[in-house]
Scaffold this active site. Structure first.
Site: not given
Ligand code: DHE
Length: 830
Positions: A327, A330-331, A368, A612, A654
């Site tokens: 959680c 995101c939260h 969610m 984000h 996003h």
């Molecule tokens: Fe991510 C990028 C945060 C959930 C896959 N994700 C990012 C970035 C942030 C972020 C801040 C940018 C990083 C950067 O560029 O420096 N992500 C978060 C969260 O806070 C969130 C919403 C919830 C969590 O608990 O982490 C979250 N993210 C996910 C997922 O559920 C995803 C789909 C799979 C996973 O990892 O659990 C996921 N996030 C990704 C990916 C990127 C990403 C693949 C990079 C994308 C790219 O092409 O650069």
């Protein structure tokens, strides 16, 4: 039990959104601005068959002018009147139809719909198909009774037509033609099984259990209203306003009723999303209906007690980790919200135990996760979490520099690695390696994109999140959600972990230094918790400096949590820009080391909350990041280190790192999809930031030019569903591709392709098999695009980047998510 749809016609897609019972009129607001709608408001036809669209308007006066835009292979007869005939020359699921109407006084309305074009070889809409699209929701399988209870087997077309007058709730079906009614008649008069019947009276006690478990997050029943309100309306009075048949049909099959045209589009637009079909057996739906009817005589439904009310309960301690793992991202650790809403103790108490448990079980179409339904959390964990959320959050621990230093492990010193002079120890094309995140395994698979061999699988941090490439591309940096940074050398015989360090308890971002003279020199780790970033030596991960981020937001409010979200390195100057999520500042961090390894924030640029993810524009001079709780995109001018622009893009943008391409009408553009609505928003960037003025003419498709500056929204391309996470393109692909990973309306396995040539949605198609389709990445020359099938038995499916047909797949990958091609990641190609 009455079985649900045997045949669901796959053709109708509606891009509008609504929540449970919202659409039956409760809480519906009067339209304050001019509106328009298009009939048919969704549907299908076959290639080369003519389809007529008709516009109706409300609130526009006098002479109106109509401007239709059709995506895909549409050939309209003309496009400037209320009625247009269109034929499509190729199949697509769906094509977008949008309309701008203005009146002589300059008032304007915009509306859209979609149409699916089939190849004509699929089953034509027979009486059975029509029955199952339009009637089965109320009358049940084979017309045996359903929630209406009386069999309509043997009904004549004329009786069906009369019923539309006798029963106003059926009135929306008057658009069915006599031919279609005759087809339904023949189906109802064919040799049909008797079918199953629902009991006359439902089980009210079970209905209450089902209501608490499934409906209570979105809907209250009586009691004081809460702010912000829940997504669905309060249900007190609903059983008086609507028949039990209608309530059963709606709870059972909201999407089908919407697709059948049961609701007015302007009513639907008042609500954030279509109520999901929670897949209850019909008998449970009927019990819920009976509970609603009965409860009206009793009054408010009071929420159940939480599983515990003290932070000394063992359930509190175990829920701490569950909250952190599932959680906090995101939260927020302190639950103040960001990508997800504020779920602090007061808000959680207002939602109540039933509401919390139900949302934790089913999730929402707004993004969610459905932790119970998907088996991620047991009923007991959900119950404890619902209690934990109603108590104040515990304090989170610091991570001082001494502990960071103690965590540093140099596995292979630089002297023992291949040298720049000797070059790699192998002959593989390492710049075409792609690292695939295997999230739940905490591993990264490295695949040789030339030979299609998996070269190695390495264990990295917990729930590993992303990879970034060093400036030269030689090193991959992996970041785990537990804050563990892993340095992977791609020049050793097989890629090898050469160092590890942990600078945060919770982290999502890592980035290298990319300016000339600093290639591969440093890397930065941004923390979600504690509120700090840490800079390391780029070749060894030796910790150099920990910097606390400011704890005031753009409004001067002191924060308890300020997470470092996306970080991007400029290719032109020795700076990183880091997005401070809660603060709403983009911080410029100087790594040129002017005063001795202090890596300070040299400027905080006030933007919007909550920041984000983002990336660079095509020139590398601008950083474009989503402030997703504000529905805004923020543009930072990296040269002048100031805010270039902020603009509304849509509900919860996003972009990932976004996508850059040259649009035929608007020149260089960038784009973002959205979690909260099915839309890709395309906006102009600077053609050439050196010579161009803010309103320089830009090319348009007809060979002329138009006066439009950078950062103007120029296209809003409807997708069939919300829930998008990533968009991506490559200079050598004719497509811009987007996923809908969090779709709650059946598109989570699909991706959509926008044509760069037309700027319109061309097609959406299913890619994933076992799980959700997530994240897109191209190979080095852009001839292939790789898509993850995000499941425990996951795959990466490789498509030809021109034909979009599958050419290969990599199987046996546990929960593949992000994929990072070395060359594209090092050079920020997207
Ligand atoms: Fe991510 C990028 C945060 C959930 C896959 N994700 C990012 C970035 C942030 C972020 C801040 C940018 C990083 C950067 O560029 O420096 N992500 C978060 C969260 O806070 C969130 C919403 C919830 C969590 O608990 O982490 C979250 N993210 C996910 C997922 O559920 C995803 C789909 C799979 C996973 O990892 O659990 C996921 N996030 C990704 C990916 C990127 C990403 C693949 C990079 C994308 C790219 O092409 O650069």
């Amino acid at each position: 039990m009455i079985t649900k749809f045997k045949y669901i016609h796959q053709t109708m897609v509606l891009t509008i959104a609504v929540s449970l019972l919202s659409s039956v009129g409760i809480n519906s607001a009067e339209a304050a601005v001019p509106t328009c709608s298009i009939l048919p408001n969704a549907g299908s036809t076959t290639v080369d068959a003519s389809v007529s669209f008709t516009a109706t308007t409300q609130g526009l006066k006098g002479k109106k002018s109509y401007s239709w835009v059709f995506s895909g292979s549409a050939i309209p007869t003309e496009s400037s009147s209320a009625d247009v005939n269109v034929t499509y020359s190729s199949v697509g699921d769906p094509f977008n139809v949008s309309l701008d109407v203005t009146d002589s006084k300059g008032n304007a309305a915009t509306c859209s719909t979609t149409i699916t074009i089939t190849d004509g070889n699929s089953t034509p809409p027979t009486g059975q198909a029509l029955f199952e699209e339009k009637c089965i929701m109320c009358h049940g399988e084979f017309g045996a009774g359903g929630y209406a209870h009386r069999s309509i087997q043997g009904a004549q077309a004329s009786r069906i037509r009369n019923a539309m007058t006798k029963w106003p709730e059926m009135g929306f079906l008057t658009y069915l033609s006599d031919t279609e009614l005759t087809q339904i008649e023949s189906y109802l008069n064919s040799d049909l099984p008797r079918g199953e019947r629902l009991p006359k009276n439902g089980d009210i006690a079970n209905g209450e259990v089902q209501f608490r478990q499934s409906c209570a997050y979105c809907h209250s029943f009586g009691g004081a209203p809460i702010e912000p309100p829940r997504p669905g309306p309060d249900l007190m009075g609903v059983a008086t306003a609507y028949s039990d048949t209608w309530l059963g049909a709606w709870i059972d099959s909201p999407g089908t009723l919407v697709k059948a045209g049961a609701y007015d589009k302007t009513q639907l637009a008042n609500f954030p999303y279509v109520m999901p079909d929670l897949k209850h057996p019909a008998v449970d739906v009927w019990d819920i209906v009976n509970f609603l009817v009965n409860q009206e005589g009793i009054g408010e439904v009071v929420s159940s007690d939480p599983a515990f009310t003290s932070d000394q309960d063992p359930g509190f301690e175990t829920s701490k980790q569950v909250y952190f793992n599932h959680c906090a991202g995101c939260h927020g650790i302190y639950r103040t919200g960001a990508t997800g809403p504020d779920i602090g103790a007061l808000r959680s108490q207002a939602i109540g135990t039933d509401g919390l448990k139900s949302i934790l079980h089913y999730g929402t179409p707004a993004g969610m996760g459905n932790f119970g339904q998907s088996g991620v959390l047991t009923a007991e964990k959900i119950s404890n979490l619902a209690a934990y959320l109603q108590l104040p959050p515990p304090d989170a621990p610091p991570l001082p520099m001494a502990e960071i230093q103690a965590s540093w492990e140099l596995v292979i010193p630089v002297a023992d690695r291949p040298t720049t002079e000797s070059g790699p120890e192998h002959t593989r094309n390492w710049e075409n390696y792609t690292g695939v995140i295997l999230r739940d395994a905490g591993q990264v698979a490295i695949i040789d994109g030339d030979t299609n061999e998996e070269v190695v699988r390495l264990t990295t941090g917990f729930a590993v999140h992303i990879l970034r490439s060093s400036s030269s591309g030689r090193y991959f940096y992996a970041i785990g959600r537990d804050g563990l940074v892993t340095l992977i050398d791609l020049w050793t015989t097989i890629p090898t972990i050469v160092a590890n360090v942990k600078g945060c308890h919770d982290a999502r971002s890592v980035e290298g230094s990319k300016a000339t003279g600093y290639e591969d020199t440093y890397l930065i780790e941004g923390c979600y918790w504690p509120p700090q970033y840490v800079v390391y030596d780029g070749l060894t991960l030796e910790p150099k400096q920990k910097v606390d981020v400011p704890m005031d937001d753009i409004n001067g409010v002191t924060l308890i949590e300020n997470r470092v979200a996306s970080i991007i390195a400029s290719h032109h100057e020795p700076i990183w820009v880091a997005s401070l999520k809660e603060a709403g500042y983009v911080s410029v961090i100087d790594y040129s080391d002017p005063t001795g390894l202090d890596f300070p924030i040299v400027s905080n640029i006030a933007t919007a909350k909550f920041l984000h993810d983002g990336g660079l524009d095509h020139t590398g001079n601008f950083y474009i990041v989503a402030a997703n709780a504000n529905n805004k995109m923020v543009v930072i001018d990296l040269k002048n280190k100031n805010l270039a622009k902020m603009f509304i893009s849509g509900a919860v943008p996003h972009p990932g790192r976004g996508a850059n391409w040259h649009d035929p009408d608007y020149g260089w553009v960038n784009a973002t999809p959205h979690i909260g609505e099915g839309k890709v928003t395309v906006y102009t960037t600077w053609e050439d930031p050196i010579t161009e003025s803010p309103t320089s003419p830009r090319p348009n498709g007809s060979g002329g030019s138009i006066e439009i500056g950078p950062w103007e929204v120029v296209r809003e391309i409807a997708l069939p569903s919300s829930g998008s996470l990533f968009i991506k393109t490559h200079p050598n692909s004719p497509w811009v591709l987007v996923d809908m990973t969090l779709s709650a309306t059946g598109y989570d396995k699909h991706i959509c392709a926008i044509s760069k040539a037309t700027g319109a949605l061309d097609r959406c198609f299913e890619v994933a098999e076992n799980g959700r389709a997530v994240h897109l990445e191209f190979n080095i020359d852009g001839s292939e695009v790789w898509v993850s099938d995000w499941a425990t038995d996951g795959q990466v499916i490789v498509l030809d980047s021109t034909t979009l047909t599958e050419i290969r797949r990599f199987v046996n990958l546990q929960t593949p998510t992000g994929k990072f091609n070395v060359y594209n990641t090092a050079h920020d190609i997207y």
